[in-house]
Design a protein around this motif. Structure first.
Motif, mmCIF file in Angstrom:
data_model
loop_
_atom_site.group_PDB
_atom_site.id
_atom_site.type_symbol
_atom_site.label_atom_id
_atom_site.label_comp_id
_atom_site.label_asym_id
_atom_site.label_seq_id
_atom_site.Cartn_x
_atom_site.Cartn_y
_atom_site.Cartn_z
ATOM 1 N N VAL A 57 -8.039 5.131 -5.935
ATOM 2 C CA VAL A 57 -6.760 5.826 -5.659
ATOM 3 C C VAL A 57 -6.162 5.400 -4.324
ATOM 4 O O VAL A 57 -4.954 5.515 -4.132
ATOM 5 N N ASP A 58 -6.982 4.897 -3.411
ATOM 6 C CA ASP A 58 -6.482 4.419 -2.122
ATOM 7 C C ASP A 58 -5.877 3.021 -2.218
ATOM 8 O O ASP A 58 -5.128 2.611 -1.330
ATOM 9 N N TYR A 59 -6.207 2.299 -3.257
ATOM 10 C CA TYR A 59 -5.786 0.905 -3.367
ATOM 11 C C TYR A 59 -4.834 0.664 -4.533
ATOM 12 O O TYR A 59 -3.819 -0.015 -4.369
ATOM 13 N N PHE A 60 -5.182 1.151 -5.687
ATOM 14 C CA PHE A 60 -4.373 0.938 -6.894
ATOM 15 C C PHE A 60 -4.262 2.255 -7.670
ATOM 16 O O PHE A 60 -4.840 2.398 -8.750
ATOM 17 N N GLU A 99 4.522 -14.335 -3.134
ATOM 18 C CA GLU A 99 5.438 -13.207 -2.986
ATOM 19 C C GLU A 99 4.770 -12.063 -2.235
ATOM 20 O O GLU A 99 3.548 -12.006 -2.124
ATOM 21 N N ASP A 100 5.587 -11.134 -1.762
ATOM 22 C CA ASP A 100 5.070 -9.975 -1.041
ATOM 23 C C ASP A 100 4.059 -9.199 -1.880
ATOM 24 O O ASP A 100 3.023 -8.769 -1.380
ATOM 25 N N VAL A 101 4.347 -9.008 -3.169
ATOM 26 C CA VAL A 101 3.433 -8.276 -4.052
ATOM 27 C C VAL A 101 2.068 -8.938 -4.057
ATOM 28 O O VAL A 101 1.022 -8.265 -3.978
ATOM 29 N N GLU A 102 2.045 -10.241 -4.153
ATOM 30 C CA GLU A 102 0.788 -10.989 -4.188
ATOM 31 C C GLU A 102 0.018 -10.842 -2.871
ATOM 32 O O GLU A 102 -1.193 -10.630 -2.872
ATOM 33 N N VAL A 103 0.725 -10.918 -1.752
ATOM 34 C CA VAL A 103 0.096 -10.785 -0.436
ATOM 35 C C VAL A 103 -0.465 -9.375 -0.249
ATOM 36 O O VAL A 103 -1.605 -9.198 0.195
ATOM 37 N N ILE A 104 0.308 -8.374 -0.611
ATOM 38 C CA ILE A 104 -0.135 -6.983 -0.463
ATOM 39 C C ILE A 104 -1.328 -6.705 -1.358
ATOM 40 O O ILE A 104 -2.310 -6.074 -0.940
ATOM 41 N N THR A 105 -1.281 -7.177 -2.586
ATOM 42 C CA THR A 105 -2.398 -6.978 -3.513
ATOM 43 C C THR A 105 -3.659 -7.651 -2.981
ATOM 44 O O THR A 105 -4.746 -7.063 -3.006
ATOM 45 N N ALA A 106 -3.519 -8.870 -2.491
ATOM 46 C CA ALA A 106 -4.674 -9.581 -1.938
ATOM 47 C C ALA A 106 -5.234 -8.829 -0.732
ATOM 48 O O ALA A 106 -6.459 -8.683 -0.592
ATOM 49 N N ALA A 107 -4.347 -8.333 0.116
ATOM 50 C CA ALA A 107 -4.800 -7.575 1.286
ATOM 51 C C ALA A 107 -5.545 -6.310 0.870
ATOM 52 O O ALA A 107 -6.574 -5.961 1.462
ATOM 53 N N LEU A 113 -1.769 -8.194 -16.793
ATOM 54 C CA LEU A 113 -2.556 -7.835 -15.612
ATOM 55 C C LEU A 113 -2.412 -8.904 -14.533
ATOM 56 O O LEU A 113 -2.242 -8.595 -13.348
ATOM 57 N N GLN A 114 -2.450 -10.157 -14.942
ATOM 58 C CA GLN A 114 -2.269 -11.245 -13.984
ATOM 59 C C GLN A 114 -0.892 -11.164 -13.333
ATOM 60 O O GLN A 114 -0.759 -11.357 -12.121
ATOM 61 N N LEU A 115 0.115 -10.860 -14.129
ATOM 62 C CA LEU A 115 1.476 -10.744 -13.592
ATOM 63 C C LEU A 115 1.623 -9.537 -12.670
ATOM 64 O O LEU A 115 2.434 -9.560 -11.745
ATOM 65 N N TYR A 116 0.852 -8.492 -12.910
ATOM 66 C CA TYR A 116 0.855 -7.332 -12.026
ATOM 67 C C TYR A 116 0.433 -7.753 -10.619
ATOM 68 O O TYR A 116 1.015 -7.334 -9.626
ATOM 69 N N PHE A 117 -0.583 -8.592 -10.536
ATOM 70 C CA PHE A 117 -1.087 -9.040 -9.248
ATOM 71 C C PHE A 117 -0.311 -10.214 -8.669
ATOM 72 O O PHE A 117 -0.239 -10.378 -7.456
ATOM 73 N N ASN A 118 0.248 -11.045 -9.522
ATOM 74 C CA ASN A 118 0.931 -12.258 -9.075
ATOM 75 C C ASN A 118 2.090 -12.541 -10.037
ATOM 76 O O ASN A 118 1.919 -13.261 -11.012
ATOM 77 N N PRO A 119 3.279 -11.969 -9.753
ATOM 78 C CA PRO A 119 4.403 -12.039 -10.691
ATOM 79 C C PRO A 119 4.843 -13.443 -11.097
ATOM 80 O O PRO A 119 5.289 -13.642 -12.211
ATOM 81 N N ILE A 150 -9.001 -7.352 -0.355
ATOM 82 C CA ILE A 150 -9.844 -7.762 0.772
ATOM 83 C C ILE A 150 -10.310 -6.533 1.548
ATOM 84 O O ILE A 150 -11.485 -6.415 1.901
ATOM 85 N N HIS A 151 -9.397 -5.617 1.806
ATOM 86 C CA HIS A 151 -9.773 -4.396 2.532
ATOM 87 C C HIS A 151 -10.788 -3.584 1.735
ATOM 88 O O HIS A 151 -11.785 -3.101 2.280
ATOM 89 N N TRP A 152 -10.543 -3.424 0.456
ATOM 90 C CA TRP A 152 -11.440 -2.666 -0.415
ATOM 91 C C TRP A 152 -12.837 -3.283 -0.391
ATOM 92 O O TRP A 152 -13.841 -2.608 -0.202
ATOM 93 N N THR A 153 -12.886 -4.592 -0.550
ATOM 94 C CA THR A 153 -14.162 -5.304 -0.558
ATOM 95 C C THR A 153 -14.869 -5.185 0.782
ATOM 96 O O THR A 153 -16.081 -4.981 0.839
ATOM 97 N N GLY A 154 -14.117 -5.303 1.862
ATOM 98 C CA GLY A 154 -14.722 -5.228 3.198
ATOM 99 C C GLY A 154 -15.142 -3.827 3.598
ATOM 100 O O GLY A 154 -16.062 -3.652 4.400
ATOM 101 N N SER A 155 -14.501 -2.837 3.045
ATOM 102 C CA SER A 155 -14.752 -1.449 3.455
ATOM 103 C C SER A 155 -15.750 -0.706 2.576
ATOM 104 O O SER A 155 -16.250 0.347 2.970
ATOM 105 N N HIS A 156 -16.018 -1.204 1.405
ATOM 106 C CA HIS A 156 -16.865 -0.487 0.452
ATOM 107 C C HIS A 156 -17.941 -1.426 -0.093
ATOM 108 O O HIS A 156 -17.676 -2.218 -1.012
#
Length: 175
Positions: free
Chosen positions: A8-11, A53-61, A41-47, A64-70
């Motif tokens: 819920v914090d990420y998606f 694009e911004d969506v792709e950068v934000i999704t990747a971030a 689903l692929q288009l959701y992450f990378n239109p 990365i944060h989710w993976t690094g924090s949990h």
């Protein structure tokens, strides 16, 4: 990962329903995958593939944060790739006869199959070459030269250790 509590914090608008990923918008449920495709689903992450694009950068971030924090999320990703790698090598073994082959060669074959750089005919030809490791690295180089360059560099320091492990068809793993 979408069944983890911190999703819920990420998606917050992604869920798993009926074993498939969906996007929930208010009361509307939009399927992002089915038995035939994960393209939505692929288009959701990378239109688009046209630009970053911004969506792709934000999704990747977020990922990365989710993976690094949990750590649990990180472990799920690692386990998923291990399972994927084993599946790809088992499939290749059925077509190419990899039993007893070193993990260095299997690693390249797995990467080629994972990235979709080539089919089994090209891999078989490379395995029959005088220098199969080098020949396998050339498979699909034209379409993805950077990927092949990075793979070669990553394996350069690990190859000796990988060569000591052999694929075992009966176990379905390296021994």
């Amino acid at each position: 990962m979408l069944q983890r509590p911190e999703v819920v914090d990420y998606f917050p608008n992604l869920e798993v329903r009926g074993g498939r990923i969906v996007k929930v918008e208010d009361t509307k449920v939009i399927a992002l995958e089915d038995a035939a495709s994960t393209e939505p689903l692929q288009l959701y992450f990378n239109p688009t593939l046209d630009e970053v694009e911004d969506v792709e950068v934000i999704t990747a971030a977020k990922l990365i944060h989710w993976t690094g924090s949990h750590p649990e999320a990180r472990l799920l990703q690692v386990q998923h790739m291990i399972n994927t790698a084993r599946r790809l090598v088992r499939e290749a073994d059925k077509r190419l006869g990899l039993d007893g082959l070193g993990a260095d060669l299997c690693c390249v074959i797995m990467d080629v199959r994972h990235q979709g750089r080539a089919g089994f005919d090209e891999l078989q030809a490379a395995l029959l070459a005088k220098r199969p490791f080098e020949a396998l690295l050339e498979v699909g180089r034209r379409g993805q030269p950077e990927r092949v360059k990075n793979l070669k560099a990553a394996l350069a320091t690990r190859r000796a250790g990988l060569r000591q492990k052999k694929w075992s068809r009966s176990i379905g793993d390296f021994v």
